[in-house]
Design a protein around this motif. Structure first.
Motif, PDB file in Angstrom:
ATOM      1  N   GLY A  11      10.461  -5.664  66.163  1.00 53.64           N
ATOM      2  CA  GLY A  11      11.228  -4.433  66.064  1.00 53.64           C
ATOM      3  C   GLY A  11      11.738  -4.217  64.654  1.00 53.64           C
ATOM      4  O   GLY A  11      11.527  -5.043  63.764  1.00 53.64           O
ATOM      5  N   PRO A  12      12.412  -3.089  64.437  1.00 54.14           N
ATOM      6  CA  PRO A  12      12.924  -2.789  63.092  1.00 54.14           C
ATOM      7  C   PRO A  12      14.035  -3.756  62.697  1.00 54.14           C
ATOM      8  O   PRO A  12      14.685  -4.365  63.548  1.00 54.14           O
ATOM      9  N   VAL A  13      14.257  -3.869  61.410  1.00 55.23           N
ATOM     10  CA  VAL A  13      15.331  -4.718  60.895  1.00 55.23           C
ATOM     11  C   VAL A  13      16.664  -4.058  61.259  1.00 55.23           C
ATOM     12  O   VAL A  13      16.849  -2.859  61.022  1.00 55.23           O
ATOM     13  N   PRO A  14      17.573  -4.830  61.844  1.00 53.93           N
ATOM     14  CA  PRO A  14      18.873  -4.248  62.228  1.00 53.93           C
ATOM     15  C   PRO A  14      19.627  -3.730  60.998  1.00 53.93           C
ATOM     16  O   PRO A  14      19.565  -4.331  59.922  1.00 53.93           O
ATOM     17  N   PRO A  15      20.343  -2.605  61.162  1.00 45.44           N
ATOM     18  CA  PRO A  15      21.074  -2.022  60.036  1.00 45.44           C
ATOM     19  C   PRO A  15      22.041  -2.992  59.364  1.00 45.44           C
ATOM     20  O   PRO A  15      22.177  -2.981  58.143  1.00 45.44           O
ATOM     21  N   ASP A  16      22.712  -3.876  60.135  1.00 51.84           N
ATOM     22  CA  ASP A  16      23.649  -4.819  59.512  1.00 51.84           C
ATOM     23  C   ASP A  16      22.916  -5.831  58.629  1.00 51.84           C
ATOM     24  O   ASP A  16      23.430  -6.234  57.582  1.00 51.84           O
ATOM     25  N   ALA A  17      21.696  -6.213  58.997  1.00 46.11           N
ATOM     26  CA  ALA A  17      20.907  -7.126  58.159  1.00 46.11           C
ATOM     27  C   ALA A  17      20.471  -6.421  56.877  1.00 46.11           C
ATOM     28  O   ALA A  17      20.462  -7.026  55.800  1.00 46.11           O
ATOM     29  N   LEU A  18      20.102  -5.140  56.984  1.00 42.61           N
ATOM     30  CA  LEU A  18      19.748  -4.371  55.789  1.00 42.61           C
ATOM     31  C   LEU A  18      20.943  -4.225  54.858  1.00 42.61           C
ATOM     32  O   LEU A  18      20.811  -4.373  53.637  1.00 42.61           O
ATOM     33  N   ASP A  19      22.123  -3.954  55.427  1.00 40.73           N
ATOM     34  CA  ASP A  19      23.342  -3.840  54.611  1.00 40.73           C
ATOM     35  C   ASP A  19      23.634  -5.150  53.886  1.00 40.73           C
ATOM     36  O   ASP A  19      23.996  -5.154  52.707  1.00 40.73           O
ATOM     37  N   GLU A  20      23.474  -6.264  54.604  1.00 45.36           N
ATOM     38  CA  GLU A  20      23.720  -7.577  53.994  1.00 45.36           C
ATOM     39  C   GLU A  20      22.726  -7.847  52.856  1.00 45.36           C
ATOM     40  O   GLU A  20      23.103  -8.329  51.791  1.00 45.36           O
ATOM     41  N   ALA A  21      21.457  -7.501  53.081  1.00 46.88           N
ATOM     42  CA  ALA A  21      20.439  -7.708  52.042  1.00 46.88           C
ATOM     43  C   ALA A  21      20.733  -6.834  50.828  1.00 46.88           C
ATOM     44  O   ALA A  21      20.641  -7.294  49.686  1.00 46.88           O
ATOM     45  N   ARG A  22      21.078  -5.585  51.053  1.00 47.97           N
ATOM     46  CA  ARG A  22      21.391  -4.679  49.946  1.00 47.97           C
ATOM     47  C   ARG A  22      22.587  -5.184  49.141  1.00 47.97           C
ATOM     48  O   ARG A  22      22.615  -5.105  47.923  1.00 47.97           O
ATOM     49  N   ALA A  23      23.599  -5.713  49.845  1.00 45.33           N
ATOM     50  CA  ALA A  23      24.799  -6.204  49.174  1.00 45.33           C
ATOM     51  C   ALA A  23      24.508  -7.427  48.315  1.00 45.33           C
ATOM     52  O   ALA A  23      25.240  -7.709  47.369  1.00 45.33           O
ATOM     53  N   SER A  24      23.454  -8.160  48.634  1.00 51.77           N
ATOM     54  CA  SER A  24      23.140  -9.368  47.864  1.00 51.77           C
ATOM     55  C   SER A  24      22.434  -9.070  46.563  1.00 51.77           C
ATOM     56  O   SER A  24      22.370  -9.942  45.688  1.00 51.77           O
ATOM     57  N   TRP A  25      21.937  -7.833  46.359  1.00 55.98           N
ATOM     58  CA  TRP A  25      21.298  -7.464  45.106  1.00 55.98           C
ATOM     59  C   TRP A  25      22.362  -7.133  44.073  1.00 55.98           C
ATOM     60  O   TRP A  25      23.367  -6.491  44.393  1.00 55.98           O
ATOM     61  N   PRO A  26      22.140  -7.539  42.830  1.00 52.15           N
ATOM     62  CA  PRO A  26      23.157  -7.312  41.782  1.00 52.15           C
ATOM     63  C   PRO A  26      23.516  -5.846  41.580  1.00 52.15           C
ATOM     64  O   PRO A  26      24.662  -5.532  41.300  1.00 52.15           O
ATOM     65  N   ASP A  27      22.564  -4.936  41.748  1.00 50.42           N
ATOM     66  CA  ASP A  27      22.863  -3.521  41.511  1.00 50.42           C
ATOM     67  C   ASP A  27      23.407  -2.824  42.751  1.00 50.42           C
ATOM     68  O   ASP A  27      23.700  -1.640  42.734  1.00 50.42           O
ATOM     69  N   GLY A  28      23.514  -3.564  43.881  1.00 54.85           N
ATOM     70  CA  GLY A  28      24.119  -3.022  45.082  1.00 54.85           C
ATOM     71  C   GLY A  28      23.307  -2.001  45.830  1.00 54.85           C
ATOM     72  O   GLY A  28      23.844  -1.297  46.684  1.00 54.85           O
ATOM     73  N   ARG A  29      22.016  -1.909  45.539  1.00 57.63           N
ATOM     74  CA  ARG A  29      21.194  -0.922  46.258  1.00 57.63           C
ATOM     75  C   ARG A  29      20.974  -1.363  47.649  1.00 57.63           C
ATOM     76  O   ARG A  29      20.361  -1.880  48.278  1.00 57.63           O
TER      77      ARG A  29
END
Length: 115
Positions: A97-115
């Motif tokens: 299934g699709p990646v859960p939105p909370d996992a996407l938010d966590e991944a985005r937050a781990s990038w230095p530019d915050g995307r």
């Protein structure tokens, strides 16, 4: 090696640990950010490819006379990597299934530019 890569995408559990490590390195890259590329080795075969003239001129100006084939080979290898990543993504999405939105938010937050 391509058949082994495609099989690893279809059934990761059946792939050798060495192949999985190579795939991970090609997809994720080195920690330094330089990244590793899928290496295609073997005998070269001459092929004829039609390309727009402006594009061939731009490549020749960029790489010089003797490096055109290597430049095109690298571009095709990179596109193959992207195609394989897309196939893996589709397979994982269909199985899990699709990646859960909370996992996407966590991944985005781990990038230095915050995307």
């Amino acid at each position: 090696m391509l058949p082994e890569i495609l099989e690893a995408i279809r059934d990761p559990g059946a792939a050798s640990p060495d192949l999985l490590a190579e795939l991970e390195a090609a997809v994720v890259g080195e920690a330094s950010g330089a990244g590793r590329r899928l290496r295609l080795v073997g005998r070269a075969r001459k092929v004829s490819v039609s390309m727009p003239e402006d594009l061939t001129i731009a490549v020749q100006q960029r790489v010089g006379r003797g490096e055109f084939s290597q430049y095109v080979t690298d571009a095709v290898a990179r596109q193959l990597e992207l195609d394989l990543i897309g196939e893996l993504s589709d397979l994982l999405r269909s199985e899990h299934g699709p990646v859960p939105p909370d996992a996407l938010d966590e991944a985005r937050a781990s990038w230095p530019d915050g995307r």
